[in-house]
Design a protein around this motif. Structure first.
Motif, mmCIF file in Angstrom:
data_model
loop_
_atom_site.group_PDB
_atom_site.id
_atom_site.type_symbol
_atom_site.label_atom_id
_atom_site.label_comp_id
_atom_site.label_asym_id
_atom_site.label_seq_id
_atom_site.Cartn_x
_atom_site.Cartn_y
_atom_site.Cartn_z
ATOM 1 N N TYR A 92 73.733 79.481 5.089
ATOM 2 C CA TYR A 92 75.187 79.414 5.286
ATOM 3 C C TYR A 92 75.671 80.598 6.121
ATOM 4 O O TYR A 92 76.511 80.437 7.013
ATOM 5 N N LEU A 93 75.132 81.781 5.865
ATOM 6 C CA LEU A 93 75.546 82.965 6.630
ATOM 7 C C LEU A 93 75.208 82.825 8.102
ATOM 8 O O LEU A 93 76.044 83.069 8.978
ATOM 9 N N TRP A 94 73.969 82.441 8.425
ATOM 10 C CA TRP A 94 73.646 82.321 9.852
ATOM 11 C C TRP A 94 74.335 81.116 10.482
ATOM 12 O O TRP A 94 74.644 81.139 11.676
ATOM 13 N N SER A 95 74.636 80.103 9.680
ATOM 14 C CA SER A 95 75.380 78.955 10.214
ATOM 15 C C SER A 95 76.799 79.365 10.601
ATOM 16 O O SER A 95 77.351 78.875 11.596
ATOM 17 N N ALA A 96 77.407 80.255 9.813
ATOM 18 C CA ALA A 96 78.743 80.747 10.152
ATOM 19 C C ALA A 96 78.723 81.518 11.470
ATOM 20 O O ALA A 96 79.652 81.403 12.282
ATOM 21 N N VAL A 97 77.676 82.288 11.695
ATOM 22 C CA VAL A 97 77.541 83.009 12.968
ATOM 23 C C VAL A 97 77.454 82.022 14.126
ATOM 24 O O VAL A 97 78.110 82.178 15.162
ATOM 25 N N VAL A 98 76.644 80.982 13.962
ATOM 26 C CA VAL A 98 76.509 79.970 15.013
ATOM 27 C C VAL A 98 77.825 79.233 15.225
ATOM 28 O O VAL A 98 78.246 78.999 16.368
ATOM 29 N N ALA A 99 78.493 78.859 14.136
ATOM 30 C CA ALA A 99 79.746 78.105 14.259
ATOM 31 C C ALA A 99 80.787 78.900 15.026
ATOM 32 O O ALA A 99 81.535 78.343 15.843
ATOM 33 N N GLU A 100 80.861 80.197 14.787
ATOM 34 C CA GLU A 100 81.797 81.003 15.560
ATOM 35 C C GLU A 100 81.358 81.093 17.025
ATOM 36 O O GLU A 100 82.181 80.966 17.945
ATOM 37 N N GLU A 101 80.081 81.292 17.254
ATOM 38 C CA GLU A 101 79.562 81.411 18.619
ATOM 39 C C GLU A 101 79.866 80.157 19.435
ATOM 40 O O GLU A 101 80.136 80.240 20.637
ATOM 41 N N LEU A 102 79.840 79.007 18.794
ATOM 42 C CA LEU A 102 80.086 77.731 19.476
ATOM 43 C C LEU A 102 81.555 77.321 19.430
ATOM 44 O O LEU A 102 81.893 76.192 19.781
ATOM 45 N N ALA A 483 69.051 75.797 15.284
ATOM 46 C CA ALA A 483 68.391 75.287 16.483
ATOM 47 C C ALA A 483 69.397 75.013 17.600
ATOM 48 O O ALA A 483 69.149 75.337 18.766
ATOM 49 N N ILE A 484 70.540 74.410 17.262
ATOM 50 C CA ILE A 484 71.556 74.132 18.277
ATOM 51 C C ILE A 484 72.144 75.444 18.799
ATOM 52 O O ILE A 484 72.364 75.604 20.010
ATOM 53 N N GLY A 485 72.410 76.380 17.908
ATOM 54 C CA GLY A 485 72.949 77.666 18.347
ATOM 55 C C GLY A 485 72.039 78.361 19.332
ATOM 56 O O GLY A 485 72.490 78.871 20.369
ATOM 57 N N ASN A 486 70.742 78.383 19.044
ATOM 58 C CA ASN A 486 69.800 79.001 19.974
ATOM 59 C C ASN A 486 69.755 78.254 21.304
ATOM 60 O O ASN A 486 69.643 78.864 22.367
ATOM 61 N N GLU A 487 69.849 76.937 21.243
ATOM 62 C CA GLU A 487 69.758 76.136 22.469
ATOM 63 C C GLU A 487 70.989 76.305 23.351
ATOM 64 O O GLU A 487 70.871 76.419 24.577
ATOM 65 N N LEU A 488 72.164 76.319 22.770
ATOM 66 C CA LEU A 488 73.395 76.360 23.561
ATOM 67 C C LEU A 488 73.898 77.772 23.821
ATOM 68 O O LEU A 488 74.730 77.970 24.716
ATOM 69 N N ALA A 489 73.431 78.747 23.063
ATOM 70 C CA ALA A 489 73.971 80.110 23.162
ATOM 71 C C ALA A 489 72.868 81.142 23.380
ATOM 72 O O ALA A 489 72.892 82.239 22.821
#
Length: 520
Positions: A92-102, A483-489
């Motif tokens: 959940y913590l790393w997902s929040a980082v990705v969600a903000e990044e995207l 995986a999506i965060g790494n791919e798009l960001a």
């Protein structure tokens, strides 16, 4: 406990570039076509839509007061489980980082969500000498569980090596990504000592991590009393070690080595395959081939299995997440061009071959997930699991047994597979190695199998009947977002995870290793 250096900013991360031969090897029959673009979406727009819907499910699972995410939620996003684990919380913590990044939520919302979770983590009951978290808590209260919410059965509080590894990985990420919580996240990270899990006498002195430990005897479960840290009271260790290289548990080894809590040579202590020593290890899936090499004074049998014209280092069960989950955070393919840089794309190619060619399911991606027909099951490519009864890809489970030359005859050398079960998160893990193939596969799972709901892809789906496990597991959803965060960001999670110290200590270990992987 060993003190760490602070996690700070670093140079922009360089995405790994696979050799042309490696990339070409991924072009299997049926997977070379351009990814489907439903409704006029570009591939990036499709991935962003997947991320937005997946984050919806993660947000629905998170308790507003505690910031703890549930283990899973039903497909209608209304009924969440009454338990969670350190891995779920970390996801959940790393997902929040990705969600903000995207740009799926504002910086303020991300900061508040992360801060709420960290505040609760500070209050959770832990094993204080090690700083490690117990394996099950109530999301609504943060209480350590001693009975299961659903059944009332007894829970013997356990401290898991791998689950604490994933929470620690997330703490590294948020400490770097969100300056307002850096001190708090760093302090939590600094309190976790992976030396408590590490048996320096195992693997001929190279050392291995135990699966974890209990503080109190868990009924009649096998335990080994001891104290690897040398401080505090003895604990009761599991009777097994994490002894395979292709395992999600290697995240704990990376962290312990980087922190100075586990000796560097432990990186080489795990097994690529069981040795080829007559019939002593003929219980394993197949007879391995390999050579013995020495790294840092540790002799290693660099064994591989044969599959689809390739030589591959297998996992214990043959699943995608065993092979590729650590690669979400550690740039293994770039740092280890003669090891992970070959084995990761080979694993993807093998999963594609199994689903599209060998079993003829029409889809691929196999990892432990919800069973569409009830419960939970471990899925994988059975022939790529060291365990002779590794994780099957179908219902009912097909046990492929081609025998072990000179030791045992095969029991099922010409398998006929049943109904395939694919797990979307496993396909997402393959994004760095076959983006087009992943998008084509997912488009079919979404539109042809209909395994998509308000929170993104359902956890698993049967490929013949289209029966879906209409629920969302926070672990699997967090792997999708990673995986999506790494791919798009631009590998955002690797950038936040890896600092200068980690790279200086871990990269040379990874770079030195030479697997016997051959893409064919």
């Amino acid at each position: 406990m060993t003190r760490r250096t602070p996690i700070g900013r670093r140079r922009p991360w360089r995405r790994p570039v696979l050799a042309a031969a490696t990339a070409a090897a991924l072009v299997l029959a049926g997977s070379a076509a351009a990814a489907a673009e439903p409704h006029g979406e570009s591939p990036d727009d499709t991935l962003l839509r997947y991320a937005e819907d997946t984050w919806t499910s993660m947000a629905a699972m998170a308790d507003e007061r505690t910031g703890l995410v549930a283990d899973h939620i039903d497909g209608d996003l209304k009924t969440a489980s009454g338990y969670t684990s350190p891995t779920n919380i970390g996801g959940y913590l790393w997902s929040a980082v990705v969600a903000e990044e995207l740009d799926l939520m504002s910086h303020r919302e991300a900061r508040d969500r992360i801060a709420t979770t960290l505040d609760t983590l500070e209050e959770l009951e832990r094993h204080e000498p090690s700083g490690m978290f117990y394996n099950w808590y109530a999301p609504q209260t943060g209480e350590k569980l001693t009975t299961w919410p659903d059944s009332g059965d007894v829970v013997h509080p356990f401290l898991s090596t791998v689950d604490n590894g994933w929470l620690a990985a997330a703490l590294r990420v948020v400490a770097d990504a969100e300056p307002s919580v850096r001190k708090q996240a760093q302090a939590l990270y600094d309190s976790m000592d992976f030396g408590w899990f590490h048996d320096t006498e195992a693997a001929g002195g190279a050392g291995l991590n135990r699966g974890g430990f209990w503080v109190d005897q868990p009924g009649d479960t096998c335990t080994v009393p001891g104290n690897y840290a040398g401080e505090g009271a003895d604990v009761l260790y599991t009777c097994h070690w994490y002894d395979t290289s292709v395992s999600e548990a290697r995240i704990a080894t990376y962290l312990g080595i980087a922190n100075g809590q586990i000796p560097p040579e432990a990186y080489y202590g795990t097994l690529r395959t069981m040795p080829d020593q007559g019939c002593d290890y003929s219980w394993q899936e197949q007879k391995p081939e390999g050579v013995v090499r020495e790294y840092a004074g540790v002799e290693v049998f660099e064994g591989t299995y044969a599959y689809a014209g390739m030589r591959i280092v297998p996992a214990w069960g043959g699943s995608m997440f065993e092979a590729l989950m650590p690669d979400l955070f550690v740039p293994e393919a770039e740092w280890g061009p003669r090891s992970w840089g070959l084995n990761h794309p080979a694993t993807v190619a093998a999963q594609e071959h199994h689903g599209l060619e060998e079993a003829g399911f029409g889809y691929w991606g196999f990892s432990p997930a919800s069973d569409p027909f009830g419960g939970y099951r471990e899925y994988g490519v059975e022939e790529l699991g060291m365990s002779a009864d590794g994780y099957a890809s179908d219902e009912p489970a097909t046990d492929v047994d081609r025998g072990y030359e000179g030791c045992r005859e095969g029991g099922n050398t010409d398998p006929v597979f049943g109904e395939g079960v694919v797990t979307p998160h496993a396909a997402f893990l393959a994004l760095p190695y076959d983006r087009d193939g992943v998008l084509e596969n997912l488009a079919g799972i979404e539109h042809d199998l209909g395994a998509y709901g308000p929170g993104g892809f359902y956890d698993a789906v049967a490929t013949t009947s289209g029966t879906a496990a209409e629920r969302y597991l926070s672990l699997d959803q967090s792997m999708i977002l990673a995986a999506i965060g790494n791919e798009l960001a631009d590998d955002v999670l690797k950038e936040h995870f890896v600092d200068g110290r980690f790279e200086r200590v871990v990269r040379p270990l990874v770079a030195a290793q030479v697997f016997g992987t051959d893409l064919g």
